[in-house]
Design a protein around this motif. Structure first.
Motif, mmCIF file in Angstrom:
data_model
loop_
_atom_site.group_PDB
_atom_site.id
_atom_site.type_symbol
_atom_site.label_atom_id
_atom_site.label_comp_id
_atom_site.label_asym_id
_atom_site.label_seq_id
_atom_site.Cartn_x
_atom_site.Cartn_y
_atom_site.Cartn_z
ATOM 1 N N PHE A 177 0.869 -1.178 0.000
ATOM 2 C CA PHE A 177 0.000 0.000 0.000
ATOM 3 C C PHE A 177 0.909 1.232 0.000
ATOM 4 O O PHE A 177 1.663 1.455 0.945
ATOM 5 C CB PHE A 177 -0.903 -0.010 1.229
ATOM 6 C CG PHE A 177 -1.878 1.125 1.278
ATOM 7 C CD1 PHE A 177 -2.300 1.777 0.123
ATOM 8 C CD2 PHE A 177 -2.384 1.559 2.494
ATOM 9 C CE1 PHE A 177 -3.202 2.823 0.171
ATOM 10 C CE2 PHE A 177 -3.284 2.606 2.559
ATOM 11 C CZ PHE A 177 -3.691 3.241 1.390
ATOM 12 N N GLU A 178 0.838 1.983 -1.075
ATOM 13 C CA GLU A 178 1.681 3.165 -1.213
ATOM 14 C C GLU A 178 0.850 4.370 -1.625
ATOM 15 O O GLU A 178 -0.188 4.245 -2.284
ATOM 16 C CB GLU A 178 2.795 2.926 -2.236
ATOM 17 C CG GLU A 178 2.295 2.510 -3.604
ATOM 18 C CD GLU A 178 3.411 2.284 -4.606
ATOM 19 O OE1 GLU A 178 4.462 2.950 -4.484
ATOM 20 O OE2 GLU A 178 3.229 1.476 -5.523
ATOM 21 N N PHE A 179 1.298 5.537 -1.200
ATOM 22 C CA PHE A 179 0.673 6.798 -1.585
ATOM 23 C C PHE A 179 1.768 7.710 -2.124
ATOM 24 O O PHE A 179 2.752 7.980 -1.434
ATOM 25 C CB PHE A 179 -0.014 7.458 -0.390
ATOM 26 C CG PHE A 179 -0.523 8.841 -0.675
ATOM 27 C CD1 PHE A 179 -1.671 9.020 -1.428
ATOM 28 C CD2 PHE A 179 0.151 9.959 -0.214
ATOM 29 C CE1 PHE A 179 -2.140 10.291 -1.716
ATOM 30 C CE2 PHE A 179 -0.303 11.230 -0.490
ATOM 31 C CZ PHE A 179 -1.450 11.403 -1.244
ATOM 32 N N PHE A 180 1.615 8.154 -3.364
ATOM 33 C CA PHE A 180 2.621 9.034 -3.943
ATOM 34 C C PHE A 180 1.943 10.113 -4.779
ATOM 35 O O PHE A 180 0.749 10.043 -5.097
ATOM 36 C CB PHE A 180 3.643 8.254 -4.768
ATOM 37 C CG PHE A 180 3.072 7.479 -5.920
ATOM 38 C CD1 PHE A 180 3.052 8.021 -7.201
ATOM 39 C CD2 PHE A 180 2.571 6.201 -5.739
ATOM 40 C CE1 PHE A 180 2.541 7.310 -8.269
ATOM 41 C CE2 PHE A 180 2.052 5.473 -6.801
ATOM 42 C CZ PHE A 180 2.033 6.035 -8.073
ATOM 43 N N ILE A 181 2.721 11.124 -5.129
ATOM 44 C CA ILE A 181 2.202 12.322 -5.789
ATOM 45 C C ILE A 181 3.015 12.573 -7.049
ATOM 46 O O ILE A 181 4.254 12.461 -7.033
ATOM 47 C CB ILE A 181 2.299 13.543 -4.856
ATOM 48 C CG1 ILE A 181 1.620 13.242 -3.520
ATOM 49 C CG2 ILE A 181 1.672 14.781 -5.504
ATOM 50 C CD1 ILE A 181 1.931 14.255 -2.445
ATOM 51 N N GLN A 182 2.331 12.930 -8.143
ATOM 52 C CA GLN A 182 2.985 13.318 -9.386
ATOM 53 C C GLN A 182 2.577 14.744 -9.741
ATOM 54 O O GLN A 182 1.510 15.221 -9.341
ATOM 55 C CB GLN A 182 2.608 12.373 -10.533
ATOM 56 C CG GLN A 182 3.200 10.983 -10.425
ATOM 57 C CD GLN A 182 2.878 10.115 -11.632
ATOM 58 O OE1 GLN A 182 2.066 10.493 -12.476
ATOM 59 N NE2 GLN A 182 3.508 8.964 -11.723
ATOM 60 N N ASN A 183 3.447 15.399 -10.509
ATOM 61 C CA ASN A 183 3.088 16.714 -11.027
ATOM 62 C C ASN A 183 2.403 16.562 -12.376
ATOM 63 O O ASN A 183 2.133 15.441 -12.830
ATOM 64 C CB ASN A 183 4.313 17.619 -11.100
ATOM 65 C CG ASN A 183 5.408 17.022 -11.987
ATOM 66 O OD1 ASN A 183 5.148 16.151 -12.823
ATOM 67 N ND2 ASN A 183 6.633 17.480 -11.787
ATOM 68 N N ASP A 184 2.110 17.705 -13.040
ATOM 69 C CA ASP A 184 1.381 17.629 -14.309
ATOM 70 C C ASP A 184 2.236 17.086 -15.444
ATOM 71 O O ASP A 184 1.731 16.874 -16.555
ATOM 72 C CB ASP A 184 0.824 19.002 -14.682
ATOM 73 C CG ASP A 184 1.901 20.069 -14.690
ATOM 74 O OD1 ASP A 184 3.068 19.726 -14.412
ATOM 75 O OD2 ASP A 184 1.578 21.245 -14.965
ATOM 76 N N GLN A 185 3.544 16.817 -15.182
ATOM 77 C CA GLN A 185 4.412 16.205 -16.184
ATOM 78 C C GLN A 185 4.597 14.707 -15.924
ATOM 79 O O GLN A 185 5.497 14.094 -16.483
ATOM 80 C CB GLN A 185 5.782 16.898 -16.171
ATOM 81 C CG GLN A 185 5.726 18.390 -16.460
ATOM 82 C CD GLN A 185 5.167 18.684 -17.832
ATOM 83 O OE1 GLN A 185 5.505 17.993 -18.802
ATOM 84 N NE2 GLN A 185 4.323 19.704 -17.926
ATOM 85 N N CYS A 186 3.744 14.162 -15.060
ATOM 86 C CA CYS A 186 3.812 12.746 -14.695
ATOM 87 C C CYS A 186 5.155 12.385 -14.055
ATOM 88 O O CYS A 186 5.636 11.257 -14.169
ATOM 89 C CB CYS A 186 3.565 11.839 -15.901
ATOM 90 S SG CYS A 186 1.840 11.825 -16.410
#
Length: 950
Positions: free
Chosen positions: A162-171
């Motif tokens: 179970f992971e939670f991560f964040i990307q910007n609009d450039q993936c």
């Protein structure tokens, strides 16, 4: 799997004017931080009659909690009753379906493809998959300032990532620490909260789970609820209260749950009571009809002992009672049982006033049936807990019930006492977690043991059984970590866990009849029973007996003293005495020399006699020869990774084994870590001890998912287990055995076989048997082969031989070469070539040659002499024979021919004697020399034999 969005989503809800054909919305902010409010028609292309654009509020402007931005006036307005607002945030707490703006995607490795409904909506929460596919929940938000995201979750199964991560609009994935990305496990039935800070701009949020179905057992899903995002620019509309909640005052920032036996719909400002024939639980959106009472609606319990020492069985309705009595088809409570004698007190307690069991005072003991007594001289109380009678719940135990979607479970007892055992309770539904908890403040070893040298601070042993018709499961946990679990029906058996750290601890038993939610009770008769629980050395425990202790002297009244590290209590003197060399003390039982157990072959004890270890060298006898081994080149941790293997859904994984052959003076240096994104990163391992679940032992195993599997950027490690925690050692085989488990009743064992191979390097090569490529065929016995030149014995003088060269120029060289084939290493080096003075031909060689030459000449001379003599005799003899055959001139007495006229021929022939032998000739010569000149010839006739003398 990567998902990109061409345009970031802003949390902006357009406001529709009821009397107009347009709505208002803000433009994007410019470089000065300004924006405009514009009117947008409902119908595309209809632009007439629209208000002129006006300057909007500042881009960082936001309303307070309980308010929203009214676009017509661009002023903050309080939310109406039945709705709420976070001001600059947004909350998602209603999960009847996937909310707008969220995407739920599943990825499969087999031909099944992917689906959109991979996460299941459960009304109050989301539930992930139960198989080994990868599921991602995605949400994109645009923040005008820094903010945060938080959510509640349940994550109880380590077989799912179970992971939670964040990307910007450039993936591009944003930088996160391991503690932010990898979610911590929670205890069964408990919710955890995870919060991560967000940067201004576009943030694409990912919640991703990946199951690992290695043993065929379905994984327990991850539950998710109450997602809240802070930092949005504004909220143009209040959120209505979800069904089952209400807000009665304007300007609310949250909604309250409806109380029991009431309900509400969406956007309610108050709750509506249920009718008398209906019921509801807290937070329900509708009422249900009360069913007739049945056997599933009551339970059996024992009353506490009264002043007469009596107890009886009672039957009570499950609270809160939802069934109807006195209606067609209902049942009534069975009558109470007869009063009977209370069971005795538990060991360490005594009966007070015939009704209450109290713990024995300090320094005394009792078996539960007698008054407390003082320990005899030279002994001390054995403190601990021993619960085997269950008339009431002990004071340091508590019971509860928990269910994610069933709040009525919260007020129920999870377990019920039943005399000689404690059993799981009825609960509110079949998928409730029925929880029993035992709190231990710490461990206190007997005064005869030095705390600093202890390797076992205490142990817990309990006897249990389960009787189930469904997929029930009993968990045994320490704090939030699951130590062992049992699925389905299990016969009565005991389980023991040893405590190696002295700290306060909470033992928990959780029983669940099934993990499938249902409104209909089907498995109420599935139960778990615990017959006894025993904890040794509990700090606030009571004593059921006494044990011997070491005395300061042999005088009466001497007090007990702790023995130094590595000492046992002499039975004759009650004095402390050090253990013999190469023995270790087993646990905290140190009475008598038998407490000092011998170390295995090839191992030795440390100074404290607390553990046996191997210094990577040992010797043994074989065929009257002492073989010595130096395994120092194998002392560092060795690793082997086998595979790849694949799950039923096609996920590729490997098994990695780390082996510490010798340890470090008893320390177990092989480590396997869970949830590590970079297996070689020391920074991550040091980042958070709570994040990384790891085992440190002699041999351990981890399941590795490579970076190219399931969209992971780097390799992942999970399911780390210990395969060996005790060094035994036996010649070239090292056998190491940990504690028993539910699947391996005799514990797991590991055999590392060392094979001498002079062609291998000093580190050699680790392999697993070809017939069991996973290192084991049954999951309990593991075998490894370590081929290395270091596994060969040290070389000695018997492993080489000398070769002497020829004597050249008075010098002779001696060379030394290894015996072939060579099966040794290091040790005694091969001696250098040596040279020594020598003579070309020595005196004794000369004497031998001279004597041999003389004998050879003498033999030749004698041979020639006798040969010549022999020829002369042969000549004389032949002359004699020839003269005898000529004209019958031999002076014979008889005629050589027949008389004439006899009418027949004489057929007699002359027969000469055989040639005389050399000895005979020599005799003849001798006789001739004596004056006898006559010779004799033997003539053989058919008539007679005659000798003729001449």
């Amino acid at each position: 799997m990567t998902i990109c969005f061409d345009r970031a989503l802003s949390v902006k809800l357009p406001v529709f004017e009821k009397s107009t054909h347009y709505y208002f919305e803000y433009t994007e902010c410019d470089s000065t931080g300004s924006r405009w409010r514009v009117a947008i028609p409902h119908r595309q292309g209809s632009c007439s009659g629209l208000p002129e654009p006006v300057r909007g509020t500042d881009c960082t402007f936001s309303c307070e909690a309980g308010e929203f931005l009214e676009m017509s006036s661009q002023q903050c307005t309080s939310c109406a009753a039945g709705s709420y607002s976070l001001g600059s945030g947004v909350r998602f707490d209603q999960w009847d379906s996937i909310p707008a703006g969220f995407s739920s995607l599943a990825t499969y490795m087999d031909s099944g493809g992917s689906g959109d409904d991979s996460m299941t909506s459960q009304g109050t929460h989301l539930e992930s998959n139960r198989d080994d596919c990868t599921v991602a929940l995605v949400y994109a938000v645009h923040l005008m300032k820094q903010g945060s995201v938080s959510f509640d979750y349940q994550y109880v199964d380590s077989n799912i990532f179970f992971e939670f991560f964040i990307q910007n609009d450039q993936c591009q994935e944003m930088d996160q620490t391991g503690s932010e990305k990898w979610i911590k496990l929670t205890t069964n039935g408990e919710w955890g909260t995870h919060m991560v800070n967000l940067k201004s701009g576009t943030n694409i949020l990912y919640w991703r789970t990946t199951g690992m179905l290695l043993g065929g057992k379905p994984v327990k899903p991850v539950l998710l609820k109450n997602i809240q995002i802070e930092g949005v620019a504004y909220t143009s509309e209040c959120f209505p209260c979800r069904p089952g909640t209400f807000s009665k005052t304007p300007g609310s920032s949250s909604c309250d749950l409806c109380p029991r036996n009431t309900y509400s719909g969406k956007g309610a400002s108050s709750c509506t009571p249920c009718s008398k024939t209906q019921y509801s639980q807290e937070g329900w959106s509708q009422c249900k009809e009360r069913p007739p009472c049945s056997e599933k609606d009551y339970f059996q319990t024992h009353t506490a002992c009264d002043s007469d020492g009596k107890t009886q069985i009672l039957y009570r309705w499950v609270e809160p009672q939802v069934c109807l009595e006195n209606v067609t088809g209902s049942v009534t409570l069975p009558p109470s049982g007869e009063k009977e004698d209370c069971p005795p007190c538990n060991p360490g307690f005594y009966m007070h006033n015939s009704s209450t069991c109290l713990p024995c005072p300090q320094g005394t003991y009792s078996d539960g049936t007698t008054e407390c007594q003082r320990c005899p001289g030279g002994t001390e109380p054995s403190l601990g807990y021993e619960y085997k009678w269950w008339n009431i719940l002990p004071r340091n135990m508590k019971t509860s019930c928990f269910n994610v979607g069933n709040s009525k479970c919260d007020e129920m007892n999870g377990w019920e006492v039943a005399g000689d055992h404690i059993r799981s309770g009825v609960g509110g539904s079949d998928n409730d977690y029925l929880i029993l908890n035992l709190r231990v403040p710490g461990f206190k070893l007997p005064t005869s043991v030095d705390d600093a040298s202890a390797t076992e601070f205490g142990r817990i042993t309990f006897i249990f059984e389960t009787n189930c018709s469904a997929d029930c499961e009993l968990y045994f946990m320490i704090s939030t970590n699951v130590v062992e679990s049992w699925v389905g029906s299990k016969l009565r058996q005991a389980y023991t866990h040893i405590m190696t750290k002295n700290a306060s601890v909470s033992y928990t038993w959780a029983f669940q009849r099934t993990n499938k939610a249902s409104d209909v009770r089907q498995y109420v008769n599935d139960i778990a029973k615990i017959y006894s629980i025993m904890v040794t050395n509990a700090m606030d425990g009571s004593a059921s007996g006494c044990h011997a202790c070491a005395m300061m002297s042999q005088r009466d009244g001497s007090s007990c003293v702790p023995c130094p590290a590595g000492h046992f209590i002499n039975k004759d003197t009650n004095q402390c005495q050090e253990c013999p060399p190469n023995t270790f003390l087993s646990g905290h039982h140190i009475y008598g020399q038998e407490a000092c157990q011998p170390c295995g072959p090839g191992s030795q004890s440390n100074k404290e006699h607390s553990v046996c270890f191997n210094d990577c060298s040992f010797s043994h006898m074989e065929q009257n020869r002492t073989l010595t081994y130096d395994l120092s080149a194998l002392s560092s941790v060795g690793s082997i990774m086998n595979g790849p293997s694949f799950t039923s859904k096609g996920t590729k994984y490997y098994h990695q084994f780390n082996i510490s052959l010798c340890g470090a003076e008893g320390r177990k240096v092989a480590m396997c870590t869970d949830n590590v994104t970079d297996l070689s990163s020391k920074d991550l391992q040091n980042e958070s001890a709570d994040l990384n679940n790891f085992v440190e032992t002699f041999v351990c195993q981890s399941t590795i998912i490579p970076a190219d599997g399931r969209g992971f950027r780097t390799s992942l490690s999970s399911q780390s287990i210990s395969l060996a925690d005790t060094f035994l050692g036996e010649r070239m085989v090292f056998i190491i055995s940990p504690q028993p488990t539910a699947s391996c009743l005799n514990g797991r064992s590991t055999v590392v076989t060392l094979r001498c191979n002079a062609e291998k390097s000093a580190r050699g090569e680790l392999t697993v048997p070809s017939k069991c490529p996973a290192g084991t065929c049954n999951g309990c016995e593991f075998h490894f082969l370590w081929e290395s030149s270091s596994a060969c014995p040290l070389c000695t003088e018997t492993d080489y031989h000398s070769i002497e060269g020829a004597c050249k120029g008075g010098v002779q060289d001696t060379l030394y070469v290894w015996n072939e084939p060579k099966f040794c290493t290091k040790g005694v080096p091969l001696p250098n070539k040596t040279s020594a003075h020598c003579e070309v031909v020595s005196l004794w060689v000369k004497a031998g040659i001279g004597g041999g030459a003389f004998m050879a000449v003498l033999l030749v001379c004698l041979t020639c002499y006798f040969w010549k003599k022999n020829k002369r005799l042969e000549y004389k003899y032949s002359r004699l024979v020839m003269s005898a055959n000529k004209d019958c001139e031999l002076p014979a007495a008889d005629s050589c021919a027949l008389a004439e006229g006899e009418g027949e021929e004489n057929e007699d022939d002359v027969v000469y004697s055989n040639t005389p032998s050399l000895l005979g000739k020599l005799k003849a010569i001798a006789s001739k020399a004596d004056g006898d000149n006559s010779e004799s010839v033997q003539l053989k006739s058919s008539q007679s034999e005659r000798w003729v003398w001449g």
